[in-house]
Design a protein around this motif. Structure first.
Motif, PDB file in Angstrom:
ATOM      1  N   ASP A 127     -10.636  -4.128   2.522  1.00  0.00           N
ATOM      2  CA  ASP A 127      -9.503  -4.715   1.803  1.00  0.00           C
ATOM      3  C   ASP A 127      -8.328  -4.985   2.741  1.00  0.00           C
ATOM      4  O   ASP A 127      -7.637  -6.004   2.607  1.00  0.00           O
ATOM      5  N   LEU A 128      -8.097  -4.084   3.693  1.00  0.00           N
ATOM      6  CA  LEU A 128      -7.037  -4.318   4.671  1.00  0.00           C
ATOM      7  C   LEU A 128      -7.364  -5.551   5.520  1.00  0.00           C
ATOM      8  O   LEU A 128      -6.511  -6.417   5.731  1.00  0.00           O
ATOM      9  N   ALA A 159      -6.784  -5.433  -3.442  1.00  0.00           N
ATOM     10  CA  ALA A 159      -8.210  -5.753  -3.495  1.00  0.00           C
ATOM     11  C   ALA A 159      -8.422  -7.260  -3.548  1.00  0.00           C
ATOM     12  O   ALA A 159      -9.455  -7.778  -3.112  1.00  0.00           O
ATOM     13  N   ASP A 160      -7.437  -7.971  -4.083  1.00  0.00           N
ATOM     14  CA  ASP A 160      -7.390  -9.435  -4.059  1.00  0.00           C
ATOM     15  C   ASP A 160      -6.082  -9.804  -3.368  1.00  0.00           C
ATOM     16  O   ASP A 160      -5.002  -9.476  -3.878  1.00  0.00           O
ATOM     17  N   PRO A 161      -6.119 -10.468  -2.206  1.00  0.00           N
ATOM     18  CA  PRO A 161      -4.886 -10.708  -1.455  1.00  0.00           C
ATOM     19  C   PRO A 161      -3.949 -11.730  -2.074  1.00  0.00           C
ATOM     20  O   PRO A 161      -2.871 -11.986  -1.529  1.00  0.00           O
ATOM     21  N   ALA A 162      -4.295 -12.295  -3.213  1.00  0.00           N
ATOM     22  CA  ALA A 162      -3.466 -13.358  -3.797  1.00  0.00           C
ATOM     23  C   ALA A 162      -2.044 -12.883  -4.077  1.00  0.00           C
ATOM     24  O   ALA A 162      -1.071 -13.615  -3.845  1.00  0.00           O
ATOM     25  N   ALA A 163      -1.890 -11.653  -4.589  1.00  0.00           N
ATOM     26  CA  ALA A 163      -0.554 -11.145  -4.907  1.00  0.00           C
ATOM     27  C   ALA A 163       0.289 -10.979  -3.643  1.00  0.00           C
ATOM     28  O   ALA A 163       1.489 -11.262  -3.636  1.00  0.00           O
ATOM     29  N   GLY A 166       0.778  -1.239   0.000  1.00  0.00           N
ATOM     30  CA  GLY A 166       0.000   0.000   0.000  1.00  0.00           C
ATOM     31  C   GLY A 166       0.803   1.279   0.000  1.00  0.00           C
ATOM     32  O   GLY A 166       0.240   2.350   0.180  1.00  0.00           O
ATOM     33  N   ILE A 167       2.136   1.209  -0.233  1.00  0.00           N
ATOM     34  CA  ILE A 167       2.916   2.455  -0.229  1.00  0.00           C
ATOM     35  C   ILE A 167       2.586   3.283  -1.465  1.00  0.00           C
ATOM     36  O   ILE A 167       2.345   2.754  -2.550  1.00  0.00           O
ATOM     37  N   ARG A 168       2.555   4.599  -1.284  1.00  0.00           N
ATOM     38  CA  ARG A 168       2.231   5.477  -2.405  1.00  0.00           C
ATOM     39  C   ARG A 168       2.793   6.887  -2.225  1.00  0.00           C
ATOM     40  O   ARG A 168       2.504   7.785  -3.024  1.00  0.00           O
ATOM     41  N   ASP A 169       3.577   7.113  -1.188  1.00  0.00           N
ATOM     42  CA  ASP A 169       4.209   8.418  -0.961  1.00  0.00           C
ATOM     43  C   ASP A 169       5.688   8.151  -0.677  1.00  0.00           C
ATOM     44  O   ASP A 169       6.076   7.888   0.453  1.00  0.00           O
ATOM     45  N   ILE A 170       6.494   8.211  -1.730  1.00  0.00           N
ATOM     46  CA  ILE A 170       7.880   7.758  -1.676  1.00  0.00           C
ATOM     47  C   ILE A 170       8.812   8.926  -1.985  1.00  0.00           C
ATOM     48  O   ILE A 170       8.673   9.592  -3.020  1.00  0.00           O
ATOM     49  N   ASP A 171       9.781   9.174  -1.112  1.00  0.00           N
ATOM     50  CA  ASP A 171      10.777  10.203  -1.363  1.00  0.00           C
ATOM     51  C   ASP A 171      11.841   9.676  -2.315  1.00  0.00           C
ATOM     52  O   ASP A 171      12.028   8.464  -2.471  1.00  0.00           O
ATOM     53  N   ASP A 172      12.579  10.597  -2.932  1.00  0.00           N
ATOM     54  CA  ASP A 172      13.561  10.203  -3.952  1.00  0.00           C
ATOM     55  C   ASP A 172      14.608   9.238  -3.401  1.00  0.00           C
ATOM     56  O   ASP A 172      14.972   8.251  -4.054  1.00  0.00           O
ATOM     57  N   ASP A 190      -2.256   5.133   8.038  1.00  0.00           N
ATOM     58  CA  ASP A 190      -2.315   5.969   6.844  1.00  0.00           C
ATOM     59  C   ASP A 190      -2.265   5.150   5.556  1.00  0.00           C
ATOM     60  O   ASP A 190      -2.373   5.699   4.458  1.00  0.00           O
ATOM     61  N   VAL A 191      -2.134   3.814   5.679  1.00  0.00           N
ATOM     62  CA  VAL A 191      -2.306   2.969   4.499  1.00  0.00           C
ATOM     63  C   VAL A 191      -3.750   3.011   4.019  1.00  0.00           C
ATOM     64  O   VAL A 191      -4.041   2.735   2.847  1.00  0.00           O
ATOM     65  N   LEU A 192      -4.665   3.381   4.921  1.00  0.00           N
ATOM     66  CA  LEU A 192      -6.075   3.512   4.560  1.00  0.00           C
ATOM     67  C   LEU A 192      -6.311   4.801   3.785  1.00  0.00           C
ATOM     68  O   LEU A 192      -5.599   5.798   3.962  1.00  0.00           O
TER      69      LEU A 192
END
Length: 277
Positions: free
Chosen positions: A231-232, A185-189, A159-165, A209-211
């Protein structure tokens, strides 16, 4: 097996303007935990000093880590540590790694990878460095013994989506596995990524904050396009079906008021239920 609940109302690792609310968030969750199975870590009132480490409020963070560790060492079952900021995951993962040496995967549910060092961090907040410390590359003053750290290859980011350089460079250099919010959304991965590590035990860290901000009002950081509570919960349930839970952390609850905390608690209790039922 039911966990010991360890409440750690640390705020010193956060640089969010809402950091002090983390104390209230931990207290609100504690009110719904079973009293006889709950332990409280005494967190210093003062902010603490950096002690020339490059980590803001380092002295308080180190003190909390030591107190948290002592309580974890007294637990007979696995522990669910509840913050406070996500810096509390250091002692919690360290304890799980000692208990299950060489056989632990870490699933890091977080909007951020938390892979900074004091040199790369733009804020000096330990919350953004904790996973780097867990893999044994944190501040020297927090150095972990080899048996207490976790290899980077044993970490799955979720669920990461805010990544610094600086974090992005590390992620690309090491090919760290990351499962996106849409994939969750599908936990298989996620299950496949953890299975590929070969560990039988898993530690689950959840920074709330992953939510998505629409799922919970009392987030210390508001990062859009996150997970739903459903989903979590589904991802946690799937992990527990295939792996043995060695420990967990829930962090980042920063309600604006007692009334706001009451509104959010059912969602948080659903997450706790997914970890403990």
């Amino acid at each position: 097996m039911a966990p010991t609940f360890v409440v750690v109302p640390q705020w010193q690792g956060s640089t969010s303007p809402r950091a002090m609310r983390l104390i209230d968030g931990a207290a609100a969750i504690q009110g719904d935990l079973p009293f006889s199975a709950t332990r409280l870590v005494d967190v210093p009132v003062e902010a603490g000093d950096s002690l020339d480490t490059g980590v803001r409020r380092f002295s308080a963070i180190q003190q909390v880590r030591e107190r948290h560790t002592r309580i974890l060492q007294d637990t007979t079952d696995w522990a669910l540590s509840i913050g406070g900021d996500c810096g509390i995951a250091l002692a919690a993962v360290e304890h799980a790694a000692r208990t299950h040496p060489g056989d632990l995967a870490v699933v890091w549910f977080d909007a951020h990878p938390d892979l900074h060092t004091p040199e790369s961090s733009p804020s000096g907040g330990f919350c953004g460095m904790v996973l780097r410390a867990i893999i044994g590359e944190g501040p020297a003053e927090l150095e972990l013994a080899a048996a207490s750290s976790v290899r980077l290859q044993n970490v799955v980011l979720a669920g990461i989506r805010d990544i610094d350089d600086a974090e992005d460079v590390l992620l690309n250099e090491h090919g760290l596995v990351s499962v996106s919010c849409s994939e969750l959304a599908d936990p298989a991965a996620l299950i496949a990524a953890v299975a590929a590590i070969g560990a039988t035990h898993v530690f689950v860290h959840i920074d709330l904050d992953v939510l998505d901000p629409s799922a919970l009002d009392g987030l210390s950081d508001l990062i859009p396009f996150g997970l739903s509570v459903a989903d979590l919960g589904g991802a946690i349930t799937a992990l527990r079906a295939d792996f043995t839970l060695a420990g967990a952390t829930i962090t980042g609850f920063a309600p604006a008021s007692p009334a706001a905390a009451t509104d959010d608690l059912p969602s948080i209790l659903r997450i706790i239920g997914a970890l403990t039922r």
